[in-house]
Scaffold this active site. Structure first.
Site, PDB file in Angstrom:
ATOM      1  N   ASN A  43       0.831  -1.209   0.000  1.00  0.00           N
ATOM      2  CA  ASN A  43       0.000   0.000   0.000  1.00  0.00           C
ATOM      3  C   ASN A  43       0.859   1.250   0.000  1.00  0.00           C
ATOM      4  O   ASN A  43       0.598   2.214  -0.732  1.00  0.00           O
ATOM      5  CB  ASN A  43      -0.917   0.013   1.224  1.00  0.00           C
ATOM      6  CG  ASN A  43      -2.115  -0.902   1.090  1.00  0.00           C
ATOM      7  OD1 ASN A  43      -2.407  -1.406   0.003  1.00  0.00           O
ATOM      8  ND2 ASN A  43      -2.822  -1.128   2.179  1.00  0.00           N
ATOM      9  N   ARG A 383      -9.127  -4.342 -15.188  1.00  0.00           N
ATOM     10  CA  ARG A 383      -8.038  -5.187 -14.688  1.00  0.00           C
ATOM     11  C   ARG A 383      -8.504  -6.632 -14.815  1.00  0.00           C
ATOM     12  O   ARG A 383      -9.486  -7.019 -14.180  1.00  0.00           O
ATOM     13  CB  ARG A 383      -7.721  -4.864 -13.222  1.00  0.00           C
ATOM     14  CG  ARG A 383      -7.303  -3.427 -12.965  1.00  0.00           C
ATOM     15  CD  ARG A 383      -6.804  -3.258 -11.537  1.00  0.00           C
ATOM     16  NE  ARG A 383      -6.726  -1.864 -11.138  1.00  0.00           N
ATOM     17  CZ  ARG A 383      -5.697  -1.055 -11.384  1.00  0.00           C
ATOM     18  NH1 ARG A 383      -4.662  -1.521 -12.059  1.00  0.00           N
ATOM     19  NH2 ARG A 383      -5.705   0.199 -10.972  1.00  0.00           N
ATOM     20  N   ARG A 413      -3.909   2.127 -13.887  1.00  0.00           N
ATOM     21  CA  ARG A 413      -2.564   2.313 -13.335  1.00  0.00           C
ATOM     22  C   ARG A 413      -1.961   1.019 -12.800  1.00  0.00           C
ATOM     23  O   ARG A 413      -2.598   0.285 -12.059  1.00  0.00           O
ATOM     24  CB  ARG A 413      -2.582   3.376 -12.235  1.00  0.00           C
ATOM     25  CG  ARG A 413      -1.190   3.716 -11.709  1.00  0.00           C
ATOM     26  CD  ARG A 413      -1.214   4.795 -10.665  1.00  0.00           C
ATOM     27  NE  ARG A 413      -1.280   6.123 -11.242  1.00  0.00           N
ATOM     28  CZ  ARG A 413      -2.195   7.041 -10.912  1.00  0.00           C
ATOM     29  NH1 ARG A 413      -3.128   6.738 -10.039  1.00  0.00           N
ATOM     30  NH2 ARG A 413      -2.167   8.225 -11.455  1.00  0.00           N
ATOM     31  N   HIS A 443     -13.926   3.012 -16.159  1.00  0.00           N
ATOM     32  CA  HIS A 443     -13.856   2.184 -14.961  1.00  0.00           C
ATOM     33  C   HIS A 443     -15.134   1.361 -14.785  1.00  0.00           C
ATOM     34  O   HIS A 443     -15.240   0.556 -13.869  1.00  0.00           O
ATOM     35  CB  HIS A 443     -13.628   3.102 -13.746  1.00  0.00           C
ATOM     36  CG  HIS A 443     -13.244   2.401 -12.491  1.00  0.00           C
ATOM     37  ND1 HIS A 443     -14.064   2.361 -11.374  1.00  0.00           N
ATOM     38  CD2 HIS A 443     -12.134   1.700 -12.145  1.00  0.00           C
ATOM     39  CE1 HIS A 443     -13.469   1.688 -10.410  1.00  0.00           C
ATOM     40  NE2 HIS A 443     -12.301   1.275 -10.844  1.00  0.00           N
ATOM     41  N   ARG A 572     -14.300   1.741   3.458  1.00  0.00           N
ATOM     42  CA  ARG A 572     -13.084   0.982   3.726  1.00  0.00           C
ATOM     43  C   ARG A 572     -11.854   1.876   3.847  1.00  0.00           C
ATOM     44  O   ARG A 572     -11.015   1.682   4.711  1.00  0.00           O
ATOM     45  CB  ARG A 572     -12.849  -0.024   2.598  1.00  0.00           C
ATOM     46  CG  ARG A 572     -11.694  -0.973   2.865  1.00  0.00           C
ATOM     47  CD  ARG A 572     -11.280  -1.713   1.616  1.00  0.00           C
ATOM     48  NE  ARG A 572     -10.446  -0.910   0.750  1.00  0.00           N
ATOM     49  CZ  ARG A 572     -10.479  -0.940  -0.570  1.00  0.00           C
ATOM     50  NH1 ARG A 572     -11.334  -1.709  -1.189  1.00  0.00           N
ATOM     51  NH2 ARG A 572      -9.662  -0.189  -1.293  1.00  0.00           N
ATOM     52  N   HIS A 600     -14.829  -4.300  -1.367  1.00  0.00           N
ATOM     53  CA  HIS A 600     -14.688  -3.565  -2.622  1.00  0.00           C
ATOM     54  C   HIS A 600     -16.028  -3.147  -3.230  1.00  0.00           C
ATOM     55  O   HIS A 600     -16.068  -2.364  -4.173  1.00  0.00           O
ATOM     56  CB  HIS A 600     -13.904  -4.441  -3.614  1.00  0.00           C
ATOM     57  CG  HIS A 600     -13.383  -3.732  -4.807  1.00  0.00           C
ATOM     58  ND1 HIS A 600     -13.897  -3.916  -6.065  1.00  0.00           N
ATOM     59  CD2 HIS A 600     -12.385  -2.828  -4.939  1.00  0.00           C
ATOM     60  CE1 HIS A 600     -13.235  -3.166  -6.930  1.00  0.00           C
ATOM     61  NE2 HIS A 600     -12.314  -2.492  -6.272  1.00  0.00           N
TER      62      HIS A 600
END
Length: 710
Positions: A43, A383, A413, A443, A572, A600
């Protein structure tokens, strides 16, 4: 009045502190604690590459410009350094004084170089010569051009001293006493980080298995790399560089421009250095060459990358020190042996991973690829992961003559290189590939299958809060919807027409789309909650997301709180909203859950005066999501699906084991448990729910009764 907003970066640091807190919990299995410590490091790697790099750029460009929290770039950088140092110190103390000794008690013994026996040292020198030495390239630092230190690669640096009595071929090689003779070598990737050490009884003993780390072996055997010199001091280090690059979207070749960004990351300006404390002289030398201040240096005790220790999980002992394995259950109301077309004609289906298996998504795409009646498949990819069965299915669909259109977002990214490879591979298979949109990152997560049926052409749609990634679907908690609802299908068609060709924006009936309508719909629904709220029947907003940073949305929530609307938020990560301020946010409560699965999903509930509405989305309530990305928010219209998703959402506000609550000062405290409250862990309860559902599903008659056959 106190400030109305927390600083974005400082709020993120508290999220990483919550990740660390999981690693500190002694009731969690040892390998899982180590995993959380490793996540703290990964992270931080991304945080320094992107957020701190951006702040440093802001400091040089406009040092006096304060953000909405009232802090200037320098004030934020100073606070980041102080808090990040504190978090890393706690991480290192836990690793060295708690985790490693506990692993040793279980038989996995980390041996430091000074503790190697003669036999072990000889074994490692032999191993180094045969398996490691050929991979290493030592780099001098006294050349005209300072060697490039690659972003996030780990290195060992050596301070060298000529051995007396040896002749050198030139004065240049011998060097001068004025300049330190420092060389460094990159610790190679792609090979093991853990090496088992011999004992008097062989490679294992009744007391356990001792091991060495690759970083220590290279440090120990470094003299071999520099004949004629002896090593005076050594230093383990890792440099984090700026990765906050924008691609030149006006470039004539977008893929080439994207590849240039990947190259730039390896040699961009240094942001931070992590190192051990074995050589002050080498550390100061690197600080000078890299133009880093003492605030940018983060010392660790011994281990430069805690993630290297995760290889221990592959051992029998390591596996036993992990969480009990949780199954990923196949949904009870979806057929395993036939396509879903007939099921979805009559009923929407909610899929909740990772409690439920991701196989239905793969099956949905695979069935579509092989179904002769399917005419077209359209989807977005953000992704996807390696060795993706989804990519295989899309290629097969194109080979089968179907129209396949895939929007691959190259600007995801740190996944750019992989997505470029996927895009090229899909194009070679005959898939029509769209490389995102200019100046907007796509996205949204959406898939549409167009199928010819006896009565008409029917469209089947899948919408999700998470990526089309079979690996992360086992680790991330996400919600997705399978539907054949014509209203949603019509909107999906409009969406794909908009992102793939020339199309003026058409009004969508069900879907909210950023950056066009999603934010305005959210704001209007918050306002509607205010308008329909009364002292007798106060409004209610319940929302779960990853981050909340959008100023307009925060202000709207403050306004709702002032009007008596109850606002429950489960966030979160970053939260810039300040809860509990009298006269402003006393009706707002903010919780957060960090547990074995990464939360998520984005779920939004509005009470709407007794006619509640429920939505899921790919978008957090952040400026980047609502103003600068293509995102989708989709309603849950089916009655059973609505009940299921609302139950999931409610469970996160019942947690009194893993949940923490945001305080007015920006700190987080464990949720207070009432005297009569029993323990409620949301993730454990959700797993139990799906396990019970799986056990209650009808079984094949042959599984229930043993049938005799000839």
């Amino acid at each position: 009045m106190e400030n109305r907003y927390f600083n974005r970066e400082l709020s993120w640091l508290e999220f990483n502190a919550r990740v660390l807190s999981q690693g500190l919990k002694k009731e969690i299995p040892l390998m899982e604690r180590l995993q959380f410590l490793s996540i703290v490091t990964s992270n931080f790697d991304e945080f320094f590459q992107v957020r701190v790099a951006s702040l440093k750029r802001q400091f040089f460009d406009n040092p006096d410009l304060a953000d909405i929290s009232g802090l200037t770039p320098q004030m934020v950088l100073t606070s980041i350094s102080a808090r990040a140092h504190q978090i890393i110190r706690s991480q290192q103390e836990c690793l060295m004084s708690d985790i490693l000794p506990a692993l040793a008690e279980k038989g996995l013994l980390y041996v430091t170089p000074e503790a190697y026996t003669h036999q072990q040292s000889e074994y490692l020198h032999s191993l180094f010569s045969s398996d490691i030495y050929p991979l290493l390239t030592p780099l001098r630092t006294d050349t005209e051009t300072f060697p490039n230190i690659k972003n996030l690669s780990s290195y060992v640096a050596f301070l060298l001293k000529p051995i007396a009595g040896i002749r050198y071929s030139s004065e240049e090689l011998k060097g001068s006493d004025d300049l330190p003779r420092i060389a460094f070598v990159e610790i190679p990737g792609g090979i093991s980080n853990v090496y088992w050490l011999p004992t008097e009884r062989g490679l294992a003993s009744s007391s356990g298995r001792p091991f060495a780390l690759l970083q220590d072996i290279i440090t120990l055997c470094g003299t071999t790399l520099f004949p004629g010199f002896e090593v005076e001091e050594s230093l383990l280090f890792k440099v984090t560089r700026d990765a906050d690059f924008a691609v030149d979207e006006d470039s004539g070749n977008f893929i080439n421009a994207m590849e240039d960004v990947l190259v730039q990351r390896q040699s961009s300006f240094p942001v931070q250095m992590t190192c051990n404390s074995t050589s002050e002289k080498i550390r100061n030398f690197l600080m000078e060459k890299l133009e880093l201040s003492s605030d940018d240096i983060y010392p660790v005790d011994r281990i430069i990358n805690p993630g290297a220790l995760m290889e221990l999980r592959d051992t029998e002992v390591g596996a036993s020190l992990s969480f009990d394995k949780w199954e990923h259950f196949y949904p009870a109301d979806l057929p395993e042996d036939q396509p879903y077309w007939d099921t979805l004609k009559f009923k929407d289906k909610i899929l909740h991973v990772p409690y439920e298996s991701y196989d239905p998504v793969v099956k949905f795409i695979t069935d579509a690829a092989d179904d002769e009646n399917v005419l077209a498949i359209k989807m977005t990819l953000y992704r996807t992961g390696r060795n993706s069965p989804i990519i295989d299915a899309l290629e097969r669909a194109a080979h089968n003559g179907k129209q396949v259109v895939v929007l691959v977002e190259l600007k995801a990214r740190f996944d750019e290189e992989r997505n470029i490879a996927w895009a090229n591979e899909l194009e070679k298979a005959g898939v029509t590939v769209i490389y995102g949109l200019v100046n907007l990152k796509v996205h949204a997560k959406i898939l549409m299958v167009i199928r010819r049926e006896s009565d008409s052409i029917r469209r089947y749609v899948h919408l999700a809060t998470g990526n089309y990634n079979t690996k992360t679907a086992k680790l991330y908690s996400d919600i997705s919807l399978f539907t054949a609802n014509p209203r949603i299908a019509n909107d999906a068609t409009l969406f794909f027409n908009l992102v793939s060709g020339y199309s003026t924006l058409q009004k969508m009936d069900c879907l909210g789309m950023a950056p066009v309508t999603l934010k305005s719909r959210l704001l209007s629904m918050i306002q509607r909650e205010i308008d329909r709220s009364s002292p007798e029947q106060p409004g209610l907003i319940i929302a779960k997301m990853n981050s909340l940073t959008h100023e307009e949305v925060i202000d709207a929530l403050y306004k709702a709180s002032q009007a008596g609307v109850k606002v429950l938020l489960n966030i979160r990560g970053i939260c810039m909203l300040v809860p509990g301020l009298p006269g402003l946010s006393e009706n707002i409560r903010v919780l957060s859950i960090v547990d074995r699965y990464l939360e998520h999903s984005r779920i939004f509930y509005f009470q709407n005066g007794g006619t509640p509405e429920l939505y899921c989305s790919s978008a957090d309530w952040m400026s980047r999501n609502l103003d600068r990305r293509i995102e989708l928010m989709f309603p849950i219209l089916d009655r059973d699906a609505f009940r299921d998703v609302k139950s999931i959402l409610d469970s996160y506000f019942m947690d009194n084991v893993s949940a923490m609550e945001l305080q007015q000062n920006g700190g987080w405290l464990p949720v207070e448990k009432g005297k009569k409250d029993s323990d409620y862990n949301a993730q454990e309860e959700l797993y139990r729910k799906y396990k019970n559902r799986d056990e209650a599903r009808p079984q094949n008659i042959e599984k229930q009764f043993e049938v005799r056959r000839k």
